[in-house]
Enzyme design. Structure first.
Site, PDB file in Angstrom:
ATOM      1  N   TYR A  21     -96.793  -1.031 -29.926  1.00  0.00           N
ATOM      2  CA  TYR A  21     -96.289   0.441 -29.686  1.00  0.00           C
ATOM      3  C   TYR A  21     -95.214   0.660 -30.670  1.00  0.00           C
ATOM      4  O   TYR A  21     -95.231   1.709 -31.398  1.00  0.00           O
ATOM      5  CB  TYR A  21     -95.736   0.571 -28.242  1.00  0.00           C
ATOM      6  CG  TYR A  21     -95.184   1.703 -28.213  1.00  0.00           C
ATOM      7  CD1 TYR A  21     -95.889   3.030 -27.795  1.00  0.00           C
ATOM      8  CD2 TYR A  21     -93.717   1.935 -27.743  1.00  0.00           C
ATOM      9  CE1 TYR A  21     -95.148   4.243 -27.515  1.00  0.00           C
ATOM     10  CE2 TYR A  21     -93.037   2.936 -27.502  1.00  0.00           C
ATOM     11  CZ  TYR A  21     -93.835   4.049 -27.458  1.00  0.00           C
ATOM     12  OH  TYR A  21     -92.778   5.183 -27.155  1.00  0.00           O
ATOM     13  N   GLY A  66     -97.165  16.629 -21.221  1.00  0.00           N
ATOM     14  CA  GLY A  66     -96.579  15.366 -20.677  1.00  0.00           C
ATOM     15  C   GLY A  66     -95.199  15.912 -20.040  1.00  0.00           C
ATOM     16  O   GLY A  66     -94.851  16.837 -19.849  1.00  0.00           O
ATOM     17  N   MET A  67     -94.535  14.549 -19.444  1.00  0.00           N
ATOM     18  CA  MET A  67     -93.219  14.777 -19.069  1.00  0.00           C
ATOM     19  C   MET A  67     -92.074  15.407 -19.691  1.00  0.00           C
ATOM     20  O   MET A  67     -91.679  16.259 -19.079  1.00  0.00           O
ATOM     21  CB  MET A  67     -92.767  13.328 -18.263  1.00  0.00           C
ATOM     22  CG  MET A  67     -91.494  13.037 -17.587  1.00  0.00           C
ATOM     23  SD  MET A  67     -91.215  11.627 -16.880  1.00  0.00           S
ATOM     24  CE  MET A  67     -90.916  10.655 -18.390  1.00  0.00           C
ATOM     25  N   LEU A  68     -91.853  15.095 -20.912  1.00  0.00           N
ATOM     26  CA  LEU A  68     -91.048  15.651 -21.917  1.00  0.00           C
ATOM     27  C   LEU A  68     -91.557  17.059 -22.051  1.00  0.00           C
ATOM     28  O   LEU A  68     -90.671  18.120 -22.238  1.00  0.00           O
ATOM     29  CB  LEU A  68     -90.509  14.897 -23.151  1.00  0.00           C
ATOM     30  CG  LEU A  68     -90.002  15.664 -24.145  1.00  0.00           C
ATOM     31  CD1 LEU A  68     -88.501  16.042 -23.712  1.00  0.00           C
ATOM     32  CD2 LEU A  68     -89.873  14.697 -25.399  1.00  0.00           C
ATOM     33  N   ASP A 101     -86.784   3.911 -29.090  1.00  0.00           N
ATOM     34  CA  ASP A 101     -85.904   2.863 -29.404  1.00  0.00           C
ATOM     35  C   ASP A 101     -86.762   1.382 -29.968  1.00  0.00           C
ATOM     36  O   ASP A 101     -86.352   0.494 -30.429  1.00  0.00           O
ATOM     37  CB  ASP A 101     -84.904   2.259 -28.306  1.00  0.00           C
ATOM     38  CG  ASP A 101     -86.116   2.184 -27.018  1.00  0.00           C
ATOM     39  OD1 ASP A 101     -86.488   2.909 -26.539  1.00  0.00           O
ATOM     40  OD2 ASP A 101     -85.735   0.871 -26.691  1.00  0.00           O
ATOM     41  N   TRP A 104     -99.254   8.247 -27.487  1.00  0.00           N
ATOM     42  CA  TRP A 104     -99.605   6.928 -26.730  1.00  0.00           C
ATOM     43  C   TRP A 104     -98.291   6.417 -26.154  1.00  0.00           C
ATOM     44  O   TRP A 104     -97.688   5.762 -26.818  1.00  0.00           O
ATOM     45  CB  TRP A 104    -100.431   6.182 -27.650  1.00  0.00           C
ATOM     46  CG  TRP A 104    -101.011   5.046 -26.961  1.00  0.00           C
ATOM     47  CD1 TRP A 104    -100.137   3.865 -26.129  1.00  0.00           C
ATOM     48  CD2 TRP A 104    -102.381   4.728 -26.636  1.00  0.00           C
ATOM     49  NE1 TRP A 104    -101.179   3.026 -25.927  1.00  0.00           N
ATOM     50  CE2 TRP A 104    -102.423   3.535 -26.141  1.00  0.00           C
ATOM     51  CE3 TRP A 104    -103.468   5.118 -27.500  1.00  0.00           C
ATOM     52  CZ2 TRP A 104    -103.617   2.706 -25.828  1.00  0.00           C
ATOM     53  CZ3 TRP A 104    -104.901   4.655 -27.033  1.00  0.00           C
ATOM     54  CH2 TRP A 104    -104.984   3.402 -26.100  1.00  0.00           C
ATOM     55  N   THR A 105     -98.271   6.455 -24.913  1.00  0.00           N
ATOM     56  CA  THR A 105     -97.293   6.075 -24.189  1.00  0.00           C
ATOM     57  C   THR A 105     -97.194   4.562 -23.279  1.00  0.00           C
ATOM     58  O   THR A 105     -96.281   4.081 -22.764  1.00  0.00           O
ATOM     59  CB  THR A 105     -96.729   6.960 -23.190  1.00  0.00           C
ATOM     60  OG1 THR A 105     -97.558   7.396 -22.253  1.00  0.00           O
ATOM     61  CG2 THR A 105     -95.882   8.252 -23.957  1.00  0.00           C
TER      62      THR A 105
END
Length: 295
Positions: free
Chosen positions: A125, A11-13, A102, A61-62
């Site tokens: 989510y 993933g991106m991170l 958050d 799960w984003t």
């Protein structure tokens, strides 16, 4: 030599994290993307964790809107997945850094949420992510670290900043919501922060618990788009403010996603840099990544 495992390394991170850790002396990193580790599989999680000192859970799960119609599936990843990793870390004596969000808060505050603020997620989510947080804290009270972040952007995945800069090449003006406020956070800066926190945890300098890893300051989505335009040499007035009501989504979004950073003092670490300074450092990296020819 400390041994690190990154779940969600595709993933991106995760990609930024593996790059940061791979360049750190005295550290060996194993990065497993989803194809290499399905965190919803308890046996697979246990086998992957064995032999590691620090586990970073960047898997998740984003798809926030998709979770509204598939809450059970999303919670298996965001709730059960962290539970499996935490249980494995408990068995094998590893530290777990679990990346959360958050969205566990209602987003109706008037001042930054401290680490111990009451949680009240607005959407599926957020409920799934909160379940994951609770599992980590329950199973790893001494070695579990919940690291909440928000508004991520980076060079290795689709995100708001690169989307805005891409649309700038297609449209003369863009309408962007101005009534949601948060803290844009560069994944590269977050990766460096996670590496530092893991080191502090291994050295006994950082107590387990909740940490807020977002950039300092705050800005709206519209303000972020304007700043990205300006830093890229584009006219920020091409970005026009609008309201969330003009862009209805399946999942409700918090209007106020600003997190407090007092918890870092417990680990002897300063809060992360201001969002604008992070963005200024990131823009050349994002531009190079989005304009590079395919390999």
């Amino acid at each position: 030599m400390s041994r690190w495992l990154v779940a969600g390394a595709g993933g991106m991170l995760g990609r930024d994290l593996v790059e940061v850790l791979a360049g750190t002396p005295g550290l060996a990193v194993t990065g497993l993307p989803r194809a290499g580790l399905d965190v919803t599989d308890a046996a697979a999680a246990d086998a992957a964790v064995a032999g590691h000192d620090v586990v970073v859970n960047a898997a998740g799960w984003t798809d926030v809107d998709g979770a509204e119609s598939a809450e059970a599936a999303a919670t298996r990843v965001n709730g059960d997945g962290p539970r499996h990793l935490a249980a494995a870390c408990a068995r094998h004596g590893a530290v777990l850094l679990h990346v959360s969000t958050d969205y566990v808060f209602a987003g109706d505050a008037a001042r930054p949420y401290p680490e111990d603020a009451p949680t009240a997620p607005l959407n599926a989510y957020g409920r799934g992510k909160l379940a994951g947080e609770r599992a980590v804290r329950e199973l790893l009270p001494e070695r579990g670290f919940v690291v909440r972040t928000a508004w991520l952007y980076g060079a290795h995945g689709r995100n708001f900043v690169t989307t805005m800069l891409g649309l700038a090449r297609q449209r003369e003006t863009l309408d962007v919501v101005d009534d949601q406020v948060g803290q844009p956070t560069w994944t590269r800066a977050l990766a460096v922060r996670l590496a530092g926190l893991g080191d502090a945890a291994l050295a006994g300098r950082a107590p387990a618990g909740v940490y807020h890893a977002t950039a300092s300051g705050q800005v709206s989505w519209c303000g972020l788009a304007r700043a990205a335009f300006a830093l890229s040499g584009l006219d920020p007035d091409r970005v026009r403010p609008t309201t969330s009501r003009q862009f209805p989504r399946p999942a409700p979004r918090p209007s106020y996603s600003v997190l407090g950073h007092a918890g870092w003092a417990r680990a002897g670490m300063a809060p992360m840099d201001n969002w604008h300074a992070e963005l200024a450092a990131a823009i050349p990296v994002l531009t190079a990544a989005t304009t590079a020819p395919p390999t």
